[in-house]
Design an enzyme around this catalytic site. Structure first.
Site, PDB file in Angstrom:
ATOM      1  CB  SER A  83      -0.846   0.017   1.279  1.00 13.10           C
ATOM      2  OG  SER A  83      -1.467   1.283   1.457  1.00 13.10           O
ATOM      3  CE1 TYR A 115      -3.837  -2.032   5.068  1.00 18.24           C
ATOM      4  CE2 TYR A 115      -3.043   0.192   4.674  1.00 18.24           C
ATOM      5  CZ  TYR A 115      -3.570  -0.994   4.202  1.00 18.24           C
ATOM      6  OH  TYR A 115      -3.833  -1.132   2.861  1.00 18.24           O
TER       7      TYR A 115
END
Ligand SMILES: NC(=O)c1ccc[n+]([C@@H]2O[C@H](COP(=O)([O-])OP(=O)(O)OC[C@H]3O[C@@H](n4cnc5c(N)ncnc54)[C@H](O)[C@@H]3O)[C@@H](O)[C@H]2O)c1
Length: 248
Positions: free
Chosen positions: A140, A153
């Protein structure tokens, strides 16, 4: 037919980027193992593929559970006799700053986003090393830049970036390539809430140089290139598919 006769495992195949990639890979000739914890939606992905004349089957597997992953890899080999491509793409997370984040949420985020790809690689690599192959991890932009209130995350995706390079180094001699893709903002069930909030959506749009939010196909086509034999000189890379987000 850029993946003709290849066998591909795609985790998180029941939704969003995973589902789109399952469908694209099948259209390009791959036999697809759709992997997810969501059985109903995973079966829908299989149905969509079969309706278009493709080949796929579903295996329920929690990528953070070692026994599930061992069983999943064995079922794919039993059905298709080999594994050429692994797309580690499943995700789960909660949004909270570190002081507000329960340890269980931190742990689960790392388990699914980082340990999951590790386990899938661990149990797919022995099969892949027989004929070579391609592993693609979904990272990401959050693995490179901080997001507010995403400590677990961000840390997990940064871990994915270096796991990718490590595996590329260790398994290159076995003709296994390992790359990751770092998507920017992509319209999927994961981001639906953010994109429906006009203020938040405008902020995210500011990150997109050409003024559009991404679609799952934007990532699926990047994965297709990395899965195909067109990319045999590419390993250990982190492809930013982010409409410029991290270039600023
Ligand atoms: N959508 C975005 O803007 C965006 C941006 C950057 C990175 N990503 C990454 O792209 C990937 C796909 O995201 P998406 O937007 O398609 O998400 P999504 O929520 O639409 O799909 C995620 C899938 O993962 C499955 N899953 C959750 N826990 C699992 C587990 N333990 N085992 C197996 N499957 C499990 C879910 O059931 C779901 O089908 C993720 O790795 C995500 O971090 C997405």
């Amino acid at each position: 037919m850029r993946l003709q006769s290849k066998v591909a495992i795609i985790t998180g195949g029941a939704s969003g980027i995973g589902r789109e990639t399952c469908r694209l890979f099948a259209r390009e000739g791959a036999k697809v193992a759709v992997i997810d914890v969501n059985e109903q939606q995973g079966m829908q992905t299989v149905d969509l593929i079969k309706e278009s004349g493709g080949e796929a089957f579903f295996v329920r597997c929690d990528v953070s559970k070692e026994d599930d992953v061992i069983r999943m890899a064995a079922r794919v080999v039993e059905r298709y006799r080999k594994i050429d491509v692994l797309f580690n793409n499943a995700t789960w997370y909660t949004i909270a700053a570190a002081t507000e984040m329960p340890l269980a949420d931190w742990q689960k985020t790392l388990d699914i986003n980082l340990t999951g790809p590790f386990l899938c690689c661990k149990y797919v690599l022995p099969e892949m090393m027989k004929n070579g192959g391609s592993i693609i991890n979904t990272s990401s932009v959050g693995g490179t830049s901080a997001f507010y209130k995403h400590p677990a995350y961000n840390a997990a995706k940064a871990g994915v970036n270096l796991l990718t390079k490590n595996l590329a180094l260790d398994y290159g001699k076995h003709q296994v390539r390992v790359n990751c893709i770092s998507p920017g903002i992509i319209e999927t069930p994961l981001t639906q809430q953010d994109l429906q909030d006009p203020e938040r959506a405008a902020k995210l749009m500011e990150r997109c140089f050409t003024g559009r939010i991404g679609q799952p196909a934007d990532i699926a086509y990047a994965a297709l290139y990395l899965a195909s034999d067109e990319s045999t000189f590419v390993t250990g890379s982190n492809m930013m598919v982010d409409n410029g987000w991290t270039a600023r």
